[in-house]
Design an enzyme around this catalytic site. Structure first.
Site, PDB file in Angstrom:
ATOM      1  N   ARG A 105      15.571   6.843   8.387  1.00 34.21           N
ATOM      2  CA  ARG A 105      15.194   7.819   9.426  1.00 34.21           C
ATOM      3  C   ARG A 105      16.382   8.690   9.812  1.00 34.21           C
ATOM      4  O   ARG A 105      16.366   9.369  10.831  1.00 34.21           O
ATOM      5  CB  ARG A 105      14.690   7.091  10.661  1.00 34.21           C
ATOM      6  N   LYS A 124      19.366  11.329  13.521  1.00 32.32           N
ATOM      7  CA  LYS A 124      18.813   9.974  13.510  1.00 32.32           C
ATOM      8  C   LYS A 124      17.489  10.022  14.252  1.00 32.32           C
ATOM      9  O   LYS A 124      17.447  10.359  15.438  1.00 32.32           O
ATOM     10  CB  LYS A 124      19.780   8.985  14.173  1.00 32.32           C
ATOM     11  N   ASP A 136       8.493   4.096  10.327  1.00 28.06           N
ATOM     12  CA  ASP A 136       7.938   5.443  10.482  1.00 28.06           C
ATOM     13  C   ASP A 136       8.935   6.587  10.382  1.00 28.06           C
ATOM     14  O   ASP A 136       8.547   7.752  10.356  1.00 28.06           O
ATOM     15  CB  ASP A 136       7.171   5.532  11.816  1.00 28.06           C
ATOM     16  N   GLY A 137      10.220   6.267  10.410  1.00 29.21           N
ATOM     17  CA  GLY A 137      11.219   7.331  10.298  1.00 29.21           C
ATOM     18  C   GLY A 137      11.641   7.938  11.633  1.00 29.21           C
ATOM     19  O   GLY A 137      12.447   8.859  11.667  1.00 29.21           O
ATOM     20  N   ASP A 271      25.188  -2.890   5.573  1.00 30.77           N
ATOM     21  CA  ASP A 271      24.736  -1.493   5.605  1.00 30.77           C
ATOM     22  C   ASP A 271      25.131  -0.822   6.910  1.00 30.77           C
ATOM     23  O   ASP A 271      24.953   0.388   7.065  1.00 30.77           O
ATOM     24  CB  ASP A 271      23.212  -1.405   5.402  1.00 30.77           C
ATOM     25  N   ASN A 272      25.652  -1.585   7.854  1.00 28.97           N
ATOM     26  CA  ASN A 272      26.076  -1.018   9.128  1.00 28.97           C
ATOM     27  C   ASN A 272      27.591  -0.993   9.258  1.00 28.97           C
ATOM     28  O   ASN A 272      28.117  -0.866  10.363  1.00 28.97           O
ATOM     29  CB  ASN A 272      25.458  -1.795  10.292  1.00 28.97           C
TER      30      ASN A 272
HETATM   31  P1  AMP Z   1      19.208  -0.985  11.137  1.00 26.54           P
HETATM   32  O1  AMP Z   1      18.900  -2.405  11.375  1.00 26.54           O
HETATM   33  O2  AMP Z   1      18.837  -0.064  12.276  1.00 26.54           O
HETATM   34  O3  AMP Z   1      20.611  -0.746  10.678  1.00 26.54           O
HETATM   35  O4  AMP Z   1      18.252  -0.500   9.941  1.00 26.54           O
HETATM   36  C1  AMP Z   1      18.156  -1.140   8.721  1.00 26.54           C
HETATM   37  C2  AMP Z   1      17.388  -0.265   7.769  1.00 26.54           C
HETATM   38  O5  AMP Z   1      16.101   0.034   8.301  1.00 26.54           O
HETATM   39  C3  AMP Z   1      18.023   1.065   7.455  1.00 26.54           C
HETATM   40  O6  AMP Z   1      17.718   1.370   6.130  1.00 26.54           O
HETATM   41  C4  AMP Z   1      17.319   2.008   8.389  1.00 26.54           C
HETATM   42  O7  AMP Z   1      17.335   3.345   7.952  1.00 26.54           O
HETATM   43  C5  AMP Z   1      15.915   1.436   8.385  1.00 26.54           C
HETATM   44  N1  AMP Z   1      15.177   1.759   9.595  1.00 26.54           N
HETATM   45  C6  AMP Z   1      15.367   1.281  10.845  1.00 26.54           C
HETATM   46  N2  AMP Z   1      14.463   1.795  11.694  1.00 26.54           N
HETATM   47  C7  AMP Z   1      13.686   2.635  10.984  1.00 26.54           C
HETATM   48  C8  AMP Z   1      12.576   3.485  11.287  1.00 26.54           C
HETATM   49  N3  AMP Z   1      12.055   3.555  12.511  1.00 26.54           N
HETATM   50  N4  AMP Z   1      12.024   4.191  10.283  1.00 26.54           N
HETATM   51  C9  AMP Z   1      12.505   4.110   9.026  1.00 26.54           C
HETATM   52  N5  AMP Z   1      13.545   3.343   8.684  1.00 26.54           N
HETATM   53  C10 AMP Z   1      14.129   2.609   9.638  1.00 26.54           C
HETATM   54 MG    MG Z   2      21.697   0.676  10.021  1.00 26.71          MG
END
Ligand code: AMP
Ligand code: MG
Length: 522
Positions: A105, A124, A136-137, A271-272
């Protein structure tokens, strides 16, 4: 001469020198042998600016945002002459390989250079991409306020971080199950424009290595060095090692800063973790209130507490091991990589010790024993002392006798007076040792306190403060967002008119969602 945001000159770099996905349609899929996919932002229903960072605008030498800038920053129109894209990466989540993740997203809307420094601007919550998986992005107002306020606050605290330029409501509704307990509700959609020299993460290397895409792995590493670590020299085996060594050092420095200010990231998946050693992806993060190394704000992690405050350095090391594994095919020698990892550990211990001494105003840190620091941490934990308030009170004035110290301590503890009294002996012993160390140093109290105030912030974004701003914002009132933004511009300054934010966490915040309990749902 200052420019408007929309007048910046696009200079594609990542999307120019690396491999683009040949598929142009935007649907969720696995992609291979590429570094990114072009993708457009989703037009918001009725965008509205909530806040823009005047400090960042100034740093970028930009004018106040105009209507056309806002159209770009909401995702309504693309940046002229720049093709937006989402990055491909993978990652280890909670210790397990999760395969392809990628920008689900986040959409890079502009790459440019300002005074030779590269800047990538990313929305974002900008809409779905090929990497959105089942999500959902979009992003909701709650998590966008948290990212916006915290990244700017971290910057002002002197912690390496990505920045945030703008926070906008999209006017769309976004359904979220905030606590993953089956209670879905519509929330306000929002989008943050964040910026960084690069958004490359450990996971960008991992996915290529995991898929045995060695040519693309080498392309990415050579690109990263040439563009972001040019001082290391031409890409070659030795340069790869110096690159890894520098990433390890920057990561370590970032964690030391987190420990200094009491920040808990909450989701330190690979990934973070930014390849530039910047704090990135503000999700279920939190700030230590009562000092507790086992604390994590992330309820998703409440069982194992992998990402607890006291484990952040170990996890950073674990993540560095994954990065070492990922770039190993380009080096094919384990020993020098292992040596860098060992060095991370020793220099972390040394730097942590030094950082703790600096919080206490002790500059001859060789004469401070580890036991002395451990004893302090144990006392802080046992007496449920508010970390920020403790160090700030210690920086406020000279305590000539234990009595005055213990009285001040009482104002920073979450325990009742009687329970705290039972800890008095332990504190007395520690205070005696502290006085001896201060005497040995013989530094004038005035100058010591002055330096202490530069490492011990008075104001941080306490969990309940962000939540108060969110509650107000949900009702359409953004004054508190601005008040906290202004407060956290100068976290080391006294700001007497803001004294109400220098206080213990109120009781109501103890078990309130958003204050003590957070999930990855954002
Ligand atoms: P995060 O835990 O926020 O670092 O996200 C882990 C993964 O999930 C990453 O690839 C994000 O881009 C994806 N992601 C998190 N929230 C969403 C969202 N609402 N829509 C699409 N991808 C998401
Ligand atoms: Mg992330």
């Amino acid at each position: 001469m200052n420019k408007t945001f929309a007048k910046l000159v696009p200079q594609p770099s990542f999307s120019k020198y690396l491999e683009a996905d040949a598929v142009a349609e935007n649907f969720t899929r696995q992609v291979s042998h590429v570094h990114f996919s072009f993708t457009a932002t989703k037009k918001p229903a009725k965008p509205e600016l909530i806040h823009a960072s005047p400090d960042l605008l100034q740093e970028l030498q930009l004018e106040k945002l105009k209507d056309v800038d806002l159209d770009i920053l909401s995702g309504m129109i693309p940046f002229p002459n720049f093709k937006p894209y989402a990055m491909r990466y993978g990652g280890h989540q909670f210790g397990h390989w999760a395969g392809q993740l990628g920008d689900g997203r986040a959409i890079n809307i502009l790459e440019t250079k300002i005074n030779d420094t590269p800047w990538t601007f990313q929305l974002k919550g900008g809409g779905p991409t090929p990497y959105s998986r089942s999500a959902d992005g979009f992003a909701v107002l709650r998590s966008s306020i948290r990212e916006y306020l915290c990244s700017e606050a971290m910057y002002n605290l002197g912690v390496p971080t990505t920045r945030a330029l703008s926070l906008m409501k999209t006017g769309d509704w976004v359904p979220r199950d905030m606590l993953y307990n089956g209670n879905q509700a519509d929330e306000h959609g929002a989008v943050v424009c964040r910026t960084s020299p690069s958004f490359i993460r450990f996971g960008n290397f991992e996915i290529l290595s995991a898929q045995n895409e060695i040519k693309e792995l080498k392309q990415l590493l050579d690109y990263t060095i040439t563009e972001h670590f040019p001082h290391l020299g031409m890409p070659a085996k030795e340069t790869y090692l110096s690159f890894f060594s520098e990433v390890a050092k920057r990561t370590k420095d970032m964690i030391i800063d987190w420990q200094r200010v009491g920040f808990v990231h909450g989701v330190m998946n690979t990934d973070n973790l930014s390849i530039l050693g910047l704090t990135i992806d503000y999700g279920p993060y939190g700030w230590l209130e009562n000092y507790d190394p086992s604390w994590t704000p992330n309820t998703t992690d409440s069982e194992t507490r992998r990402y607890r405050f006291g484990n952040q350095s170990n996890i950073a090391l674990w993540n560095l091991v994954q990065l070492a594994n990922a770039i190993y095919p380009l080096i094919e020698e384990a020993k020098p990589l292992e040596e860098i990892l060992v060095k991370y550990k020793t220099s972390y211990s040394l730097d942590y010790h030094q950082m703790m001494c600096s919080k206490l105003g002790l500059s001859t840190f060789e004469s401070v024993s580890e036991g002395f620091i451990d004893a302090l941490n144990m006392n802080l934990e046992a007496s449920q002392i508010d970390m920020t308030m403790f160090y700030r009170e210690l920086s406020n004035r000279e305590y000539l006798d234990f009595k005055s110290f213990f009285t001040a301590l009482g104002t920073t503890s979450y325990l009742d007076n009687k329970t705290l009294l039972a800890k008095k002996k332990d504190w007395e012993k520690w205070f005696d040792d502290y006085q001896k160390l201060l005497e040995q140093e013989g530094m004038m109290a005035e100058s010591r306190l002055l330096t202490m105030k530069k490492v011990n912030p008075k104001y941080v974004l306490r969990n309940y403060m962000a939540q108060l701003a969110i509650d107000e914002a949900d009702k359409g009132n953004f004054e508190l967002v601005d008040e906290l933004y202004q407060l956290l511009r100068k976290p080391y300054d006294e700001q007497p008119n803001m004294q109400k934010w220098f206080a213990l966490r109120p009781d109501w915040a103890m078990n309130k969602v958003g204050c003590s309990m957070l999930s990855c749902s954002s």
